[in-house]
Design an enzyme around this catalytic site. Structure first.
Site, PDB file in Angstrom:
ATOM      1  N   ASP A  57      31.097  12.470  33.349  1.00  0.00           N
ATOM      2  CA  ASP A  57      32.381  12.493  32.650  1.00  0.00           C
ATOM      3  C   ASP A  57      32.188  12.166  31.168  1.00  0.00           C
ATOM      4  OD1 ASP A  57      35.040  12.477  32.004  1.00  0.00           O
ATOM      5  OD2 ASP A  57      35.643  11.128  33.622  1.00  0.00           O
ATOM      6  N   ASP A  58      32.496  13.118  30.318  1.00  0.00           N
ATOM      7  CA  ASP A  58      32.439  12.920  28.850  1.00  0.00           C
ATOM      8  C   ASP A  58      31.023  12.716  28.328  1.00  0.00           C
ATOM      9  OD1 ASP A  58      35.207  12.960  29.014  1.00  0.00           O
ATOM     10  OD2 ASP A  58      35.525  11.140  27.838  1.00  0.00           O
ATOM     11  N   CYS A  91      39.094  16.577  30.703  1.00  0.00           N
ATOM     12  CA  CYS A  91      38.717  16.298  32.097  1.00  0.00           C
ATOM     13  C   CYS A  91      39.368  17.242  33.107  1.00  0.00           C
ATOM     14  CB  CYS A  91      39.087  14.867  32.475  1.00  0.00           C
ATOM     15  SG  CYS A  91      38.383  13.609  31.393  1.00  0.00           S
ATOM     16  N   ASP A 320      31.925  17.309  32.415  1.00  0.00           N
ATOM     17  CA  ASP A 320      33.201  18.042  32.353  1.00  0.00           C
ATOM     18  C   ASP A 320      33.622  18.385  30.923  1.00  0.00           C
ATOM     19  OD1 ASP A 320      33.865  15.469  31.572  1.00  0.00           O
ATOM     20  OD2 ASP A 320      35.671  15.338  32.813  1.00  0.00           O
TER      21      ASP A 320
HETATM   22 CA   LIG Z   1      35.930  14.118  30.804  1.00  0.00          CA
END
Ligand SMILES: [Ca+2]
Ligand SMILES: [Ca+2]
Length: 486
Positions: A57-58, A91, A320
């Site tokens: 994530d990120d 996201c 993502d």
């Molecule tokens: Ca994200």
């Protein structure tokens, strides 16, 4: 492979009963024909491969340099896509795209929360009835989900269709306190961050699952989605302080000095000394949080190796969206710039060469690629394209592959075209940006602005970019794939 896809595409126009019969016939053929005629032809084995997908994530591309296990067990043993992107860098839209293989203008998941997006909308639009999970589940795969799902997935015993085993995060645990909850196959369980770090918990569950596989002929598909290194980047106790003293990177785009070229909507104020200090702290925490992700990658590959399944398993690693940490004066994603849309993407598996390649791949491609590896055809609605042909020594050249793709976002609103050479952005309200990526990889000089040290605007070039973007803006399925090539 394309013979299979075309054949099954035709089948999708049949009645459900005929479709079912045809599907069963296809499955019989899949088992009878030699592997070289049914799947991607990568593996020597007639068995369908396992697939493990790790979705962080990120995670920005630069930060994977602090993941030594990722390097030794995936990068050194597989294909690294140097130009992998997400087509809506946030996201929830990105996660919907990973599951469905569609641009966000087609999923209609264009934000993290209602009305633009979120879990409730994904469910209400019945998008979760046909995802990479349901396709593989229908084909006989054991499907297991571990980790973060759609934003807004909370306080529910709901388990989305297609998942045989489900361990989905509930709520936004980033908020406060050290407790977090998972929906575990419909039962809600509470854990405590002080006792087990969330990424470590996922690693333990993933490793246990892999070790329990007996290789009885039923392949598995694992979707493993840790929270790290998303803000606030929770760090496991053993990794605390690991990167203290490491300076925040300051590429030329960091706190971009001259933003006179930028449209008003992205003319952010210069970051002050205090803000830069805070960004440094966040940066160091992100790197430390990634150590748990690195251990997860290593744990998964180790468990596959120990149980003799590594040679039958494709492993993919990505994020993502990327992350701006002070670049263009911003700490965020969502923007059409490289730091935000570019993601790490690594694939290891049977027959996959160790290589670093420049072909443009996008998150739209993930679901059809997984389907391809599993020897099945994705539904007609899919916009993306299987990149299995790139996982070979003999592969299409850069120009024989996709040469551009759409990047789109709702808040703030823009549509952009990213090609091998250019980034062209049209903002709602009319502002435009054009970057010549060869000479200006940090996107400091918008060629639409006068007095920039960029080559003069070439009207023919701009007309071509406008035309390709126009073709992509509302595209569906085959239209998208056609418009992505010049
Ligand atoms: Ca994200
Ligand atoms: Ca500038």
């Amino acid at each position: 492979m394309w013979h299979t896809v075309t054949g099954v595409s035709l089948l999708l126009m049949m009645s459900p009963l005929k479709l079912f019969k045809a599907f069963m016939l296809t499955m019989v053929l899949v088992f009878v024909l030699p592997a070289s005629q049914v799947g991607p032809g990568l593996a020597d084995t007639q068995e369908r491969p396992n697939i493990v997908f790790i979705l962080t994530d990120d995670l920005d591309t630069r930060s994977i340099s602090v993941m030594p296990k990722l390097e030794s067990v995936l990068i050194d043993e597989g294909t690294t896509f140097e130009n992998a992107f997400v087509t809506d860098p946030l996201c929830c839209p990105s996660r919907a795209t990973f599951l469905r293989g569609q641009y966000s203008h087609n999923t209609k998941i264009q934000g993290n929360s209602p009305p633009e997006g979120g879990h409730e909308k994904f469910q209400r639009l019945r998008l979760d009835r046909s995802t990479v999970a349901t396709w593989l589940d229908d084909a006989g795969y054991d499907t297991v989900y571990l980790g973060k799902y759609m934003n807004g997935y909370d306080n529910t015993r709901y388990v989305p269709p297609g998942w045989d085993r489900w361990f989905g995060w509930l709520g936004n645990y980033y908020g406060s306190g050290s407790e977090y909850r998972l929906n575990e196959n419909g039962h809600i369980r509470t854990y405590n961050q002080d006792q087990v770090h969330d990424t470590d918990l996922l690693r333990e569950k993933a490793v246990r699952y892999i070790r329990n596989q007996k290789g009885d002929g039923r392949p598995f598909f694992m979707y493993l989605a840790p929270n790290g290194p998303h803000t606030p980047a929770y760090v496991a106790e053993r990794h605390e302080g690991m990167f203290s003293g490491r300076p925040l990177p300051r590429p030329p785009s960091f706190n971009e000095e001259d933003i006179s070229d930028k449209p008003e909507v992205v003319k952010y104020p210069e970051l002050g000394h205090g803000e830069v200090e805070e960004l440094g702290d966040l940066y160091r925490k992100r790197l430390a949080a990634l150590q748990s992700v690195d251990a997860m990658v290593n744990g998964v590959v180790g468990a596959l190796q120990d149980t003799g399944q590594l040679n039958d398993t494709y492993i993919m690693f990505t994020s993502d969206n990327g992350f701006l940490i002070g670049e263009h004066r911003r700490t965020d994603k969502s923007l059409p710039y490289e730091e935000s849309i570019k993601v790490p993407f690594i694939v290891r598996g049977p027959g996959v060469p160790t290589q670093k390649i420049d072909h443009l791949v996008i998150n739209n491609d993930f679901a059809p690629t997984v389907a391809d590896l599993a020897g099945i055809a994705p539904p007609n609605f899919v916009d993306g394209e299987s990149f299995v042909p790139l996982l070979r020594d003999e592969k299409p050249g850069l120009k024989e592959w996709r040469t551009g793709f759409l990047v789109e976002h709702v808040t703030p609103t823009y549509q952009a075209l990213r090609t091998n050479e250019y980034t062209y952005v049209e903002w709602s309200g009319g502002a435009k940006e054009l970057y010549y990526l060869d000479g200006d990889p940090y996107q400091l000089h918008n060629a639409f602005h006068p007095d920039q040290p960029a080559p003069p605007l070439d009207p023919t070039l701009v007309a071509g970019l406008e035309e390709q973007l126009e073709a992509l803006r509302g595209c569906e399925a085959t239209q998208c794939r056609a418009a992505e090539r010049d």
